[in-house]
Scaffold this active site. Sequence first.
Site, mmCIF file in Angstrom:
data_model
loop_
_atom_site.group_PDB
_atom_site.id
_atom_site.type_symbol
_atom_site.label_atom_id
_atom_site.label_comp_id
_atom_site.label_asym_id
_atom_site.label_seq_id
_atom_site.Cartn_x
_atom_site.Cartn_y
_atom_site.Cartn_z
ATOM 1 N N HIS A 1 0.845 -1.200 0.000
ATOM 2 C CA HIS A 1 0.000 0.000 0.000
ATOM 3 C C HIS A 1 0.881 1.250 0.000
ATOM 4 O O HIS A 1 0.684 2.155 -0.812
ATOM 5 C CB HIS A 1 -0.932 -0.013 1.215
ATOM 6 C CG HIS A 1 -1.589 1.304 1.503
ATOM 7 N ND1 HIS A 1 -2.628 1.790 0.750
ATOM 8 C CD2 HIS A 1 -1.348 2.251 2.446
ATOM 9 C CE1 HIS A 1 -2.997 2.974 1.222
ATOM 10 N NE2 HIS A 1 -2.233 3.285 2.249
ATOM 11 N N HIS B 1 15.486 13.030 11.902
ATOM 12 C CA HIS B 1 14.392 13.093 12.889
ATOM 13 C C HIS B 1 13.493 11.864 12.784
ATOM 14 O O HIS B 1 12.618 11.661 13.618
ATOM 15 C CB HIS B 1 13.577 14.388 12.754
ATOM 16 C CG HIS B 1 12.911 14.561 11.436
ATOM 17 N ND1 HIS B 1 12.844 15.764 10.800
ATOM 18 C CD2 HIS B 1 12.281 13.687 10.626
ATOM 19 C CE1 HIS B 1 12.196 15.619 9.646
ATOM 20 N NE2 HIS B 1 11.844 14.369 9.529
ATOM 21 N N HIS B 2 13.685 11.061 11.738
ATOM 22 C CA HIS B 2 12.959 9.785 11.644
ATOM 23 C C HIS B 2 13.623 8.726 12.510
ATOM 24 O O HIS B 2 13.147 7.608 12.585
ATOM 25 C CB HIS B 2 12.932 9.291 10.197
ATOM 26 C CG HIS B 2 12.195 10.194 9.276
ATOM 27 N ND1 HIS B 2 10.855 10.061 9.018
ATOM 28 C CD2 HIS B 2 12.596 11.268 8.554
ATOM 29 C CE1 HIS B 2 10.470 11.004 8.175
ATOM 30 N NE2 HIS B 2 11.510 11.755 7.876
ATOM 31 N N TYR C 1 8.857 15.811 0.532
ATOM 32 C CA TYR C 1 8.678 17.142 -0.052
ATOM 33 C C TYR C 1 8.483 17.056 -1.550
ATOM 34 O O TYR C 1 7.822 17.896 -2.154
ATOM 35 C CB TYR C 1 9.841 18.064 0.336
ATOM 36 C CG TYR C 1 9.781 18.359 1.816
ATOM 37 C CD1 TYR C 1 8.837 19.253 2.297
ATOM 38 C CD2 TYR C 1 10.581 17.696 2.713
ATOM 39 C CE1 TYR C 1 8.712 19.481 3.651
ATOM 40 C CE2 TYR C 1 10.465 17.923 4.065
ATOM 41 C CZ TYR C 1 9.538 18.812 4.537
ATOM 42 O OH TYR C 1 9.413 19.019 5.869
ATOM 43 N N GLU D 1 12.015 13.034 -0.175
ATOM 44 C CA GLU D 1 10.928 12.395 -0.913
ATOM 45 C C GLU D 1 9.555 12.921 -0.476
ATOM 46 O O GLU D 1 8.683 13.148 -1.304
ATOM 47 C CB GLU D 1 10.994 10.866 -0.717
ATOM 48 C CG GLU D 1 9.777 10.088 -1.172
ATOM 49 C CD GLU D 1 9.583 10.071 -2.682
ATOM 50 O OE1 GLU D 1 10.541 10.405 -3.407
ATOM 51 O OE2 GLU D 1 8.476 9.743 -3.125
ATOM 52 N N TRP E 1 7.137 0.030 3.907
ATOM 53 C CA TRP E 1 7.617 0.759 2.727
ATOM 54 C C TRP E 1 8.988 1.364 2.988
ATOM 55 O O TRP E 1 9.684 1.766 2.063
ATOM 56 C CB TRP E 1 6.617 1.821 2.291
ATOM 57 C CG TRP E 1 6.791 3.148 2.951
ATOM 58 C CD1 TRP E 1 6.275 3.518 4.156
ATOM 59 C CD2 TRP E 1 7.522 4.278 2.462
ATOM 60 N NE1 TRP E 1 6.652 4.804 4.444
ATOM 61 C CE2 TRP E 1 7.408 5.303 3.428
ATOM 62 C CE3 TRP E 1 8.252 4.542 1.302
ATOM 63 C CZ2 TRP E 1 8.019 6.553 3.270
ATOM 64 C CZ3 TRP E 1 8.860 5.795 1.159
ATOM 65 C CH2 TRP E 1 8.732 6.777 2.135
ATOM 66 N N SER F 1 -1.603 27.021 -5.009
ATOM 67 C CA SER F 1 -1.270 28.422 -5.263
ATOM 68 C C SER F 1 -1.793 28.897 -6.617
ATOM 69 O O SER F 1 -1.833 30.096 -6.884
ATOM 70 C CB SER F 1 0.244 28.632 -5.221
ATOM 71 O OG SER F 1 0.755 28.177 -4.000
ATOM 72 N N ARG G 1 2.069 1.190 15.032
ATOM 73 C CA ARG G 1 1.651 1.019 13.646
ATOM 74 C C ARG G 1 2.048 -0.373 13.164
ATOM 75 O O ARG G 1 2.794 -1.086 13.817
ATOM 76 C CB ARG G 1 2.298 2.094 12.773
ATOM 77 C CG ARG G 1 3.795 1.946 12.648
ATOM 78 C CD ARG G 1 4.447 3.170 12.070
ATOM 79 N NE ARG G 1 4.300 3.246 10.616
ATOM 80 C CZ ARG G 1 5.164 3.905 9.812
ATOM 81 N NH1 ARG G 1 6.209 4.527 10.315
ATOM 82 N NH2 ARG G 1 4.989 3.936 8.521
ATOM 83 N N HIS H 1 13.401 11.695 3.402
ATOM 84 C CA HIS H 1 12.821 12.951 3.832
ATOM 85 C C HIS H 1 12.597 13.914 2.674
ATOM 86 O O HIS H 1 11.485 14.418 2.512
ATOM 87 C CB HIS H 1 13.564 13.599 4.998
ATOM 88 C CG HIS H 1 12.661 14.610 5.618
ATOM 89 N ND1 HIS H 1 11.553 14.240 6.342
ATOM 90 C CD2 HIS H 1 12.601 15.943 5.518
ATOM 91 C CE1 HIS H 1 10.868 15.314 6.669
ATOM 92 N NE2 HIS H 1 11.486 16.367 6.182
ATOM 93 N N SER I 1 12.827 6.132 -14.032
ATOM 94 C CA SER I 1 11.740 6.892 -14.647
ATOM 95 C C SER I 1 11.650 8.290 -14.039
ATOM 96 O O SER I 1 11.546 9.290 -14.753
ATOM 97 C CB SER I 1 10.432 6.127 -14.456
ATOM 98 O OG SER I 1 9.343 6.984 -14.566
ATOM 99 N N SER I 2 11.719 8.355 -12.699
ATOM 100 C CA SER I 2 11.603 9.656 -12.030
ATOM 101 C C SER I 2 12.739 10.586 -12.420
ATOM 102 O O SER I 2 12.533 11.776 -12.635
ATOM 103 C CB SER I 2 11.645 9.488 -10.520
ATOM 104 O OG SER I 2 10.513 8.828 -10.088
ATOM 105 N N LYS J 1 3.797 29.872 3.923
ATOM 106 C CA LYS J 1 2.935 29.464 2.810
ATOM 107 C C LYS J 1 1.465 29.543 3.205
ATOM 108 O O LYS J 1 0.631 30.101 2.486
ATOM 109 C CB LYS J 1 3.282 28.047 2.377
ATOM 110 C CG LYS J 1 4.588 27.983 1.650
ATOM 111 C CD LYS J 1 4.711 26.706 0.868
ATOM 112 C CE LYS J 1 5.792 26.818 -0.176
ATOM 113 N NZ LYS J 1 5.318 27.374 -1.432
ATOM 114 N N THR K 1 6.915 26.805 6.052
ATOM 115 C CA THR K 1 5.610 26.190 5.816
ATOM 116 C C THR K 1 4.496 27.108 6.317
ATOM 117 O O THR K 1 3.473 27.286 5.646
ATOM 118 C CB THR K 1 5.533 24.817 6.517
ATOM 119 O OG1 THR K 1 6.738 24.112 6.252
ATOM 120 C CG2 THR K 1 4.362 24.015 6.016
ATOM 121 N N ASP L 1 6.030 21.853 -26.424
ATOM 122 C CA ASP L 1 6.060 20.499 -25.864
ATOM 123 C C ASP L 1 7.113 20.489 -24.757
ATOM 124 O O ASP L 1 7.724 21.516 -24.474
ATOM 125 C CB ASP L 1 6.410 19.457 -26.949
ATOM 126 C CG ASP L 1 5.890 18.072 -26.576
ATOM 127 O OD1 ASP L 1 6.110 17.661 -25.423
ATOM 128 O OD2 ASP L 1 5.256 17.418 -27.418
#
Lengths: 526, 196, 375
Positions: A77, A303-304, A258, A256, A142, A269, A451, A254, A170-171, A332, A329, A106
């Site tokens: 998932h 921090h993870h 963002y 990722e 994950w 926006s 979790r 991390h 690909s990315s 924003k 943040t 294009d």
Amino acid sequence: MSTATTHDDHHDHGAPSGLMRWVTTTNHKDIGTLYLWFAFIMLLIGGAMAMVIRAELFQPGLQVVDPNFFNTMTTMHGLIMVFGAIMPGMVGLANWQIPLMIGAPDMALPRMNNWSFWILPFAGTMLLSTLFMEGGGPAFGWTFYAPLSTTFAPASTDFFIFAIHMLGFSSIMGAINIIATVLNMRAPGMTLMKMPLFVWTWFITAFLLIAVMPVLAGAVTMMLTDRNFGTSFFDAAGGGDPVLFQHVFWFFGHPEVYIMILPAFGVVSEIIPTFARKKLFGYSSMVYATASIAFLSFIVYAHHMFTTGMPVAGELYFMYATIMIAVPTAVKVFNWTATMWKGSMTFETPMLWAIAFVFLFTIGGFTGLMMGIAPADMQYHDTYFIVAHFHYVLVTGALFSIIAAFYYWAPKWTGHMVDERLGKIHFWWSVISVNVLFFPQHFIGLAGMPRRIPDYSLQFADWNMISSLGGFAFGLAQVFFIYVIIKTIRGGKAATAEVWEGSHGLEWTIPSPAPYHTFETAPEVK
Amino acid sequence: MAMDERKQANRRVVKRLGMAALLMFGFGFALVPLYDVFCEITGLNGKTGRIELEEALSQTVDEDREVTVEFLATVHSELPWEFRPMLRRIKVHPGEVIEVNYFARNMTAEMVTGQAVPSLAPGLAAKYFSKTECFCFTRQALGPGESKEMPLRFIVDPELPENVRTVSLSYTFYQAKPEEAGKEISMGSGTLDSIM
Amino acid sequence: MFAKTLKGAWYSLWGAVLLLGAGNSYADYPINLTRGVTDISNKVFDLHMLIFWICVGACVLVFAVLIYSIFTHRKSKGAVAAEFHESTTVEIIWTTIPFLVLVAMAVPATTTLLALEDTRDSDMSIQVTGYQWKWKYDYLDDDISFFSVLTTPREQIEGDAPKDDTYLMDVDNPIVVPINKKIRFLITSNDVIHSWWVPALGWKQDAVPGFINDAWTELTEPGTYRGKCAELCGKDHGFMPIVLVAKTQEDYDAWVEEQKGAAAAAADAATATLTMDELMAKGETAYNSHCAACHQANGAGIPGVFPAIAGSAVAIGDVAKHIDIGINGVPGTAMQAFGEQLSAVDLAAVITYQRNAFGNDTGDMVQPADIVAAK
């Protein structure tokens, strides 16, 4: 005017027909459509897995699946939603909109664009095929922490690694394309500081992708050699270190998050000024805030890992750096608020989704700030509190922004207005059920439910049941969304070129639906 | 921009960004030695150091100060050995060279090779804790039913911060990976070479 | 209009308060962090409440402005869009204010963190080792060592029996500690990463294979405190709880004596000869708590992952080989060495059970003495 690479299409102004059109296409609109459909199919598959998870957690005890399959479901998932739904969804929006918004005919590299899309279905299929392999699919989360994902993982893990390699490839190609397009394809007069914010956020995101996707590729390569070629990067027995894996992973992981949320900021926006009929407040501060969030994302990743046994000095540093992200943040959110302030607002469906984004993303942001406080994170870490947090950020944040973008730009893509009544039903249905789904997870997380567990003790039973009911309702709402999408493609009120009363920007100067080739003569931007 | 000019500019971007992506792929691997250097400097993760005996003997002993050293043993469940410290804890003066023994016994009827991995808590004390001799420097082979006292000679650096009064030294004994037989293991640093 | 909005907000606030109240009076709707039972856990709780209310306050402010704007500045009310879209002063103000609030949060966070990580001057040390899927506790000062395994019966998990109040939170051997002593935990793992977490203590600490992490606690009230493994560690991650029992020094000393006595008794028991019925009964219990997680309660295993016991070459073949695998495990697989984890009696019983249950009617009996001899 056209680039040499689109020369073949130059004589043929209609879209070629048949399946081969989609396989060989180098048209940014076709590829954008392919990306969006792929993302939507993956959203439904990943969503079906979420339904399995919520069904198992509906009440205590093991009812629906065995614990190993449950772990496979949470793992798949997460992987499918991150790499299959949100990221390709955002790339799909970029493909459709960036050329239209900067007045380019294009993308800069149309052929590479075709490859970077067509890798995805193969990578996705390979990832999904692990479910049917002996020993089951990946069941290590994950985040695939070693050594659970190396020494203790099922045989299918090698296929998972290869799928991640392809997704990363690909990315990276997609990101190179976006940067080249923004740098080289802008219409005359479209200076960088005149670019729409959606283009800006994607431009910055593309740099993040190029910086971190290769690191992820490195991490899974090390996993591969640890598993098959006798190296010991992450194996303490051979002198390696399992915690090193977490450092490499979160160096990717991390930024990722963002990568998934910055384009969402861009979408919102665009939408809010249109329906507030007022220019975006603090355009340049929005650009700087995006850039500083992107920069900060590299230096806060640990921090993870507050509970892995880091020295106090490290914990203090990562705590201070992390909570600093709250500043750009907050800027924003304040800017969006100020844009709406003294506007002349109407509340068509895209605006509703964008407003829901601002409210719910703010909640997710605040819980994120709470977890940045290291001593409190010793309690929050690895509980449902974090699950609630990142679903507020990624579902009501990233996913809501993609849905908002669909309602906002679909008239330009299809030439038909979306049925407002259906759109509003979809909105209220989703926004209520998603809160029933995720809000109680804050409570059970704080109360102590870890979790990634298939079964739980009795004090968590009631909230889990409520959460599951919300989950089923939210899942159903997205099935309803299929109907809305197909109905819009097949017909509806004809859309004008500007579509929305308050719209502004190059994409609203071309007819709806957007012709197959646009801006072959570059527009003049003043 | 003219067509050719744009094409060239695109090529340039692809080349540069492609290089950047490759560099970052390399950086992912470079994190491995970087992390080791970082751990060595900060003592992160309790990786202890190794020094020569002469160097250790030249240290001045701080008689006024006592540090408790605890010894822990873990046997990985794959390894059919009995393994324990001969001494649970000892009080030492910083600067003193101390020798203690661990006991290991092979409980099977086959020759088994093991590798011990050290770790120290609190991690910050690790860079002040050095060994001149340790059974963890090399792999240890035990014949059928054989038992052995394994020596460990260490020194606590007098520079050890005042507020550390107890350090715990842990060894986890793993079954050695067969393909590396006879290879001396240096903590962390050897990992990259093995695939290069 | 604004008054009406305000009134609405007032009612929703009351609704929320009522819900909070209800949450507190019924244990089934827990909504907040455990306050905990130690000084540190109280500090963490207070810090949590402080940052929570700061966040709520900030949320309310932002949302109030947004909601007011949504209800007032709408076209249907004849609002005309203003022209402003930039103000450096405003931007500086709303960059500075959050920054100052964050600094205010960082100060108490720093003091709490420093206290939390201060493992100096402990009175005793306990080594905690995570295994798939159980915990092992070694008391360094008293030479006590035991495994702690979930005891919730499979029938309750599978819904064939009503669930206890402590469903999934009961173990055979809880970790017992004295109160008013600073206890240092040295946490490591045997296989994958686990995380040792008792919410009432206010922290969790990862158990990393090959590495040792330390943490501490000092309890003041005798009691039973329950926790869970918090890091995904494979299939039965959800089934390895922690039960911590705090006792007064007197009771703790008595418990230590009892443990030492029990070790001696186990040595005696290893010389006894058991009947087939005794072995089968003990064996079934031991099988369900130590083997069923992988080999399944019906002995069928999970094809491709965990081998079956029913009809397996080991369980119906050579007894010595079966005993060897039971004691030493199978290197390179999930099959652990149980020689250290189970007593000779339990090992003998479980091997006998495996050789005679699930249709493996070998009729073989394994006695504790056989196990001792094989060790």
